[in-house]
Design a protein around this motif. Structure first.
Motif, PDB file in Angstrom:
ATOM      1  N   SER A   1       0.968  -1.291  -0.012  1.00  0.00           N
ATOM      2  CA  SER A   1       0.074  -0.002  -0.118  1.00  0.00           C
ATOM      3  C   SER A   1       0.887   1.300  -0.012  1.00  0.00           C
ATOM      4  O   SER A   1       1.780   1.217   0.743  1.00  0.00           O
ATOM      5  N   THR A   2       0.465   2.201  -0.691  1.00  0.00           N
ATOM      6  CA  THR A   2       0.939   3.502  -0.684  1.00  0.00           C
ATOM      7  C   THR A   2       0.743   4.381   0.562  1.00  0.00           C
ATOM      8  O   THR A   2       1.677   5.244   1.014  1.00  0.00           O
ATOM      9  N   GLU A   3      -0.256   4.053   1.317  1.00  0.00           N
ATOM     10  CA  GLU A   3      -0.492   4.633   2.716  1.00  0.00           C
ATOM     11  C   GLU A   3      -0.623   3.517   3.454  1.00  0.00           C
ATOM     12  O   GLU A   3      -0.995   2.282   3.092  1.00  0.00           O
ATOM     13  N   ARG A   4      -0.309   3.760   4.903  1.00  0.00           N
ATOM     14  CA  ARG A   4      -0.175   2.749   5.913  1.00  0.00           C
ATOM     15  C   ARG A   4      -1.680   2.184   5.899  1.00  0.00           C
ATOM     16  O   ARG A   4      -2.654   2.908   6.391  1.00  0.00           O
ATOM     17  N   VAL A   5      -1.929   0.869   5.662  1.00  0.00           N
ATOM     18  CA  VAL A   5      -3.206   0.307   6.160  1.00  0.00           C
ATOM     19  C   VAL A   5      -3.287  -0.538   7.205  1.00  0.00           C
ATOM     20  O   VAL A   5      -2.137  -1.505   7.434  1.00  0.00           O
ATOM     21  N   THR A   6      -4.104  -0.369   8.289  1.00  0.00           N
ATOM     22  CA  THR A   6      -4.092  -1.090   9.417  1.00  0.00           C
ATOM     23  C   THR A   6      -5.695  -1.620   9.595  1.00  0.00           C
ATOM     24  O   THR A   6      -6.570  -1.009   8.698  1.00  0.00           O
ATOM     25  N   TYR A   7      -6.044  -2.502  10.278  1.00  0.00           N
ATOM     26  CA  TYR A   7      -7.432  -2.878  10.590  1.00  0.00           C
ATOM     27  C   TYR A   7      -7.511  -3.142  12.206  1.00  0.00           C
ATOM     28  O   TYR A   7      -6.543  -2.858  13.005  1.00  0.00           O
ATOM     29  N   GLU A   8      -8.610  -2.907  12.345  1.00  0.00           N
ATOM     30  CA  GLU A   8      -9.235  -2.777  13.737  1.00  0.00           C
ATOM     31  C   GLU A   8     -10.655  -3.698  13.906  1.00  0.00           C
ATOM     32  O   GLU A   8     -11.368  -3.728  13.199  1.00  0.00           O
ATOM     33  N   SER A   9     -10.358  -4.502  15.037  1.00  0.00           N
ATOM     34  CA  SER A   9     -11.599  -5.397  15.414  1.00  0.00           C
ATOM     35  C   SER A   9     -12.831  -4.696  15.904  1.00  0.00           C
ATOM     36  O   SER A   9     -12.437  -4.225  16.795  1.00  0.00           O
ATOM     37  N   MET A  10     -14.181  -4.674  15.441  1.00  0.00           N
ATOM     38  CA  MET A  10     -15.182  -4.081  15.871  1.00  0.00           C
ATOM     39  C   MET A  10     -16.083  -5.000  16.240  1.00  0.00           C
ATOM     40  O   MET A  10     -16.656  -5.901  15.465  1.00  0.00           O
ATOM     41  N   CYS A  11     -17.023  -4.498  17.052  1.00  0.00           N
ATOM     42  CA  CYS A  11     -18.389  -5.067  17.177  1.00  0.00           C
ATOM     43  C   CYS A  11     -19.705  -4.535  16.148  1.00  0.00           C
ATOM     44  O   CYS A  11     -19.033  -3.373  15.528  1.00  0.00           O
ATOM     45  N   ALA A  12     -20.359  -4.857  15.957  1.00  0.00           N
ATOM     46  CA  ALA A  12     -21.541  -4.268  15.018  1.00  0.00           C
ATOM     47  C   ALA A  12     -21.728  -2.966  15.347  1.00  0.00           C
ATOM     48  O   ALA A  12     -21.929  -2.210  14.309  1.00  0.00           O
ATOM     49  N   GLU A  13     -22.186  -2.558  16.457  1.00  0.00           N
ATOM     50  CA  GLU A  13     -22.465  -1.420  16.938  1.00  0.00           C
ATOM     51  C   GLU A  13     -21.309  -0.219  16.507  1.00  0.00           C
ATOM     52  O   GLU A  13     -21.589   0.770  16.137  1.00  0.00           O
ATOM     53  N   CYS A  14     -20.136  -0.545  16.934  1.00  0.00           N
ATOM     54  CA  CYS A  14     -19.165   0.267  16.692  1.00  0.00           C
ATOM     55  C   CYS A  14     -18.878   0.540  15.243  1.00  0.00           C
ATOM     56  O   CYS A  14     -18.237   1.459  14.616  1.00  0.00           O
ATOM     57  N   TYR A  15     -18.775  -0.529  14.526  1.00  0.00           N
ATOM     58  CA  TYR A  15     -18.764  -0.705  13.063  1.00  0.00           C
ATOM     59  C   TYR A  15     -19.667   0.143  12.328  1.00  0.00           C
ATOM     60  O   TYR A  15     -19.357   1.055  11.588  1.00  0.00           O
ATOM     61  N   LEU A  16     -20.970   0.165  12.622  1.00  0.00           N
ATOM     62  CA  LEU A  16     -22.039   0.877  12.124  1.00  0.00           C
ATOM     63  C   LEU A  16     -21.947   2.428  12.419  1.00  0.00           C
ATOM     64  O   LEU A  16     -22.108   3.271  11.802  1.00  0.00           O
ATOM     65  N   ARG A  17     -21.387   2.512  13.531  1.00  0.00           N
ATOM     66  CA  ARG A  17     -21.313   4.008  14.089  1.00  0.00           C
ATOM     67  C   ARG A  17     -20.002   4.642  13.223  1.00  0.00           C
ATOM     68  O   ARG A  17     -20.154   5.663  12.801  1.00  0.00           O
ATOM     69  N   GLU A  18     -19.114   3.833  13.129  1.00  0.00           N
ATOM     70  CA  GLU A  18     -17.898   4.427  12.264  1.00  0.00           C
ATOM     71  C   GLU A  18     -18.289   4.722  10.734  1.00  0.00           C
ATOM     72  O   GLU A  18     -17.864   5.472  10.099  1.00  0.00           O
ATOM     73  N   SER A  19     -19.091   3.649  10.323  1.00  0.00           N
ATOM     74  CA  SER A  19     -19.581   3.527   8.742  1.00  0.00           C
ATOM     75  C   SER A  19     -20.609   4.555   8.462  1.00  0.00           C
ATOM     76  O   SER A  19     -20.972   4.725   7.387  1.00  0.00           O
ATOM     77  N   GLY A  20     -21.324   4.956   9.559  1.00  0.00           N
ATOM     78  CA  GLY A  20     -22.471   5.821   9.149  1.00  0.00           C
ATOM     79  C   GLY A  20     -23.608   5.136   8.971  1.00  0.00           C
ATOM     80  O   GLY A  20     -24.518   5.532   8.343  1.00  0.00           O
ATOM     81  N   GLY A  21     -23.594   3.840   9.296  1.00  0.00           N
ATOM     82  CA  GLY A  21     -24.773   2.831   9.277  1.00  0.00           C
ATOM     83  C   GLY A  21     -24.453   2.028   7.835  1.00  0.00           C
ATOM     84  O   GLY A  21     -25.483   1.372   7.529  1.00  0.00           O
ATOM     85  N   ARG A  22     -23.393   2.405   7.079  1.00  0.00           N
ATOM     86  CA  ARG A  22     -23.383   1.750   5.894  1.00  0.00           C
ATOM     87  C   ARG A  22     -22.689   0.091   5.993  1.00  0.00           C
ATOM     88  O   ARG A  22     -21.983   0.037   7.239  1.00  0.00           O
ATOM     89  N   ILE A  23     -23.379  -0.924   5.255  1.00  0.00           N
ATOM     90  CA  ILE A  23     -22.686  -2.147   5.531  1.00  0.00           C
ATOM     91  C   ILE A  23     -22.493  -2.537   3.965  1.00  0.00           C
ATOM     92  O   ILE A  23     -23.130  -2.203   2.907  1.00  0.00           O
ATOM     93  N   ASP A  24     -21.324  -3.346   3.800  1.00  0.00           N
ATOM     94  CA  ASP A  24     -20.998  -4.010   2.644  1.00  0.00           C
ATOM     95  C   ASP A  24     -20.673  -2.608   1.536  1.00  0.00           C
ATOM     96  O   ASP A  24     -20.983  -2.858   0.444  1.00  0.00           O
ATOM     97  N   GLY A  25     -20.076  -1.405   2.065  1.00  0.00           N
ATOM     98  CA  GLY A  25     -19.448  -0.449   1.147  1.00  0.00           C
ATOM     99  C   GLY A  25     -20.458   0.413   0.652  1.00  0.00           C
ATOM    100  O   GLY A  25     -20.205   0.995  -0.274  1.00  0.00           O
ATOM    101  N   ARG A  26     -21.724   0.135   0.840  1.00  0.00           N
ATOM    102  CA  ARG A  26     -23.114   0.951   0.387  1.00  0.00           C
ATOM    103  C   ARG A  26     -23.428   2.004   1.483  1.00  0.00           C
ATOM    104  O   ARG A  26     -23.418   1.571   2.636  1.00  0.00           O
TER     105      ARG A  26
END
Length: 217
Positions: free
Chosen positions: A192-217
């Motif tokens: 990657s040209t930029e640093r790629v990292t990952y964070e394990s998350m529960c469903a609630e925190c994932y939806l909070r960060e994604s603004g309610g988006r699932i599956d890239g939509r």
């Protein structure tokens, strides 16, 4: 009877640690194992590393288009040949062979290679322990993981926790420290040209960060 095991979990759930522990357990009892991982996982080159600092080289890498059963048969034969040429035979007179094949980052296998794992188990009589994550940062199943969920004799979830303390089930991707929810399924740090990292998350925190988006939509 030999079985195909799929042990899966979110990022940082101790999969590599569990794999290395399983290898140690076999070898402590005088049995031989082979360790492998898909070549697409370039993060540790030809090594498996746990978060506890334990590192071990694999016996072989699995190219994306490889016939995995044939590749295993080759390295199984090499192990048997080396042991038979050793000055000290098996102490208890047992025939030298591979007691287990252990696969790290199994999500990166192709469905056809997972089919080969089942053939190794059923036709060749060698147990296979496959470790990997179930879904990508878009909550979509990796093709290899999907096929393992379909074929494995035994499924075991390895658990970890989210930042909030709940059980983590998703793997969120950050690029340059910012969450992203669209892009290629596979992004390895070194590629990657930029640093790629990952964070394990529960469903609630994932939806909070994604603004309610699932599956890239």
């Amino acid at each position: 009877m030999a079985k195909l095991y799929f042990r899966y979990g979110a990022m940082n759930s101790g999969k590599s640690t569990a794999l290395l522990q399983a290898a140690y357990n076999y070898e402590e009892r005088g049995q031989h194992v082979l360790l492998a991982k898909p070549a697409i996982d370039t993060k540790e080159a030809d090594h498996i590393s746990s978060r506890l600092g334990v590192t071990r080289s694999v016996d072989f890498l699995i190219p994306p288009v490889a016939d995995l059963r044939a590749l295993f048969a080759h390295h199984r034969g090499e192990l048997v040949r080396r042991e038979n040429e050793a000055l000290v035979p098996e102490a208890d007179g047992r025939r030298t062979d591979v007691a287990c094949l252990l696969i790290d980052e199994a999500q990166f296998l192709t469905p056809e290679q997972v089919d080969d794992l089942l053939r190794i188990v059923v036709l060749d009589g060698v147990p296979v322990l496959a470790y990997g994550i179930r879904t990508d940062f878009r909550t979509q199943a990796f093709p290899g993981s999907r096929r393992l969920l379909e074929l494995a004799h035994s499924l075991e979830e390895l658990k970890t926790i989210c930042r909030c303390g709940r059980k983590a089930i998703f793997n969120a991707r950050l690029v340059g420290g910012r969450f992203v929810f669209s892009g290629d399924q596979v992004a390895i740090d070194e590629l990657s040209t930029e640093r790629v990292t990952y964070e394990s998350m529960c469903a609630e925190c994932y939806l909070r960060e994604s603004g309610g988006r699932i599956d890239g939509r």
